[in-house]
Design an enzyme around this catalytic site. Sequence first.
Site, PDB file in Angstrom:
ATOM      1  N   LYS A  13       0.822  -1.332   0.040  1.00 46.91           N
ATOM      2  CA  LYS A  13       0.039  -0.006  -0.001  1.00 46.91           C
ATOM      3  C   LYS A  13       0.868   1.224  -0.112  1.00 46.91           C
ATOM      4  CE  LYS A  13      -1.799  -1.265   3.969  1.00 46.91           C
ATOM      5  NZ  LYS A  13      -1.198  -2.624   4.360  1.00 46.91           N
ATOM      6  N   ARG A  88     -10.515   0.177   8.182  1.00 44.88           N
ATOM      7  CA  ARG A  88      -9.929  -1.197   8.342  1.00 44.88           C
ATOM      8  C   ARG A  88     -10.942  -1.737   9.051  1.00 44.88           C
ATOM      9  NH1 ARG A  88      -3.785   0.075   8.657  1.00 44.88           N
ATOM     10  NH2 ARG A  88      -3.095  -1.678   9.140  1.00 44.88           N
ATOM     11  N   ARG A 127      11.857  -4.762   5.397  1.00 40.31           N
ATOM     12  CA  ARG A 127      11.522  -2.991   5.201  1.00 40.31           C
ATOM     13  C   ARG A 127      12.328  -2.126   5.863  1.00 40.31           C
ATOM     14  NH1 ARG A 127       5.399  -1.611   5.506  1.00 40.31           N
ATOM     15  NH2 ARG A 127       5.828  -2.629   7.520  1.00 40.31           N
ATOM     16  N   ARG A 161      10.656  -0.138  11.623  1.00 43.54           N
ATOM     17  CA  ARG A 161       9.507  -0.024  12.522  1.00 43.54           C
ATOM     18  C   ARG A 161       9.493  -0.774  13.426  1.00 43.54           C
ATOM     19  NH1 ARG A 161       4.290   0.278   8.298  1.00 43.54           N
ATOM     20  NH2 ARG A 161       3.536  -0.891  10.192  1.00 43.54           N
ATOM     21  N   ARG A 172      -0.910  -8.436  13.187  1.00 40.58           N
ATOM     22  CA  ARG A 172      -1.501  -7.682  12.231  1.00 40.58           C
ATOM     23  C   ARG A 172      -2.226  -8.643  11.370  1.00 40.58           C
ATOM     24  NH1 ARG A 172       4.178  -4.735  11.197  1.00 40.58           N
ATOM     25  NH2 ARG A 172       3.026  -4.106   9.300  1.00 40.58           N
TER      26      ARG A 172
END
Length: 216
Positions: A13, A88, A127, A161, A172
């Site tokens: 996203k 969400r 990431r 993160r 998640r």
Amino acid sequence: MNIILLGPPGAGKGTQAEKLVADRGMVQLSTGDMLRAEKNAGTDLGNRIKAVMDAGELVSDEIVSSLIDENLGRLQASQGVIFDGYPRTAAQAESLDGLLAAHGRKLDYVIELEVDEDALVERIVGRYTCAKCGAGYHDKFKQPKVAGTCDVCGSHDFKRRADDNEETVRTRMAEYRAKTEPIIPIYDARGILCPVDGMADIDLVSAAIAAILDGK
Ligand code: AP5
Ligand code: MG
Ligand code: ZN
């Protein structure tokens, strides 16, 4: 044009939103980014949501919808919006309808990034982002052109993160399956749901999204 980018953690996203901002001058409204900014700034709100986010659970519908409301209020009517990571839950989807109407906007497309869950953990643990400008990278899938230097701003400072570890990613994903996936049929029924193969290379995913937005 106003669109939603929908998909589980690591679906791409943020990567695709970054591209749409650069190519089309759209504005990215990422509730995750807004919440992380609050958390890092140590505001009252930030301190309240820290534990929830670090555990990979969802922050309350009221908080995220009011952040979206605030941010929509700052935009000009001509600026197209990419909703990244919002809505969400069913309650957030309903709030968004009200907020769009209140701000004189309509939803054009909901782009659903379809991905294999197995690939997502690898995407997420690899990431990192530029600490200065926020550009996104990946250890394997999106390396900077010059190692250790941000392509966009030249910074050598990168960060990862707090919720990008395997255990939190599982939570998640479970949250996505339980609370977010059930809202997909709402948009399908309205005829604005556009599934895209999120397992393709980043540039191919971008091309598929561009074709949808250009009505091809
Ligand atoms: P949020 O920040 O929204 O995180 P998320 O939904 O878990 O999604 P990610 O940002 O992890 O993934 P992404 O789809 O953006 O993937 P990316 O493009 O970076 O939310 C974080 C937390 O905030 C939530 O857990 C919750 O606590 C809270 N929150 C946020 N919004 C909320 C809301 N509305 N309600 C309640 N709580 C909320 O890609 C991942 C990596 O893969 C990158 O390194 C990228 O380079 C790479 N990659 C991308 N595409 C490809 C590809 N096609 N092939 C190979 N690699 C790729
Ligand atoms: Mg993201
Ligand atoms: Zn940078």
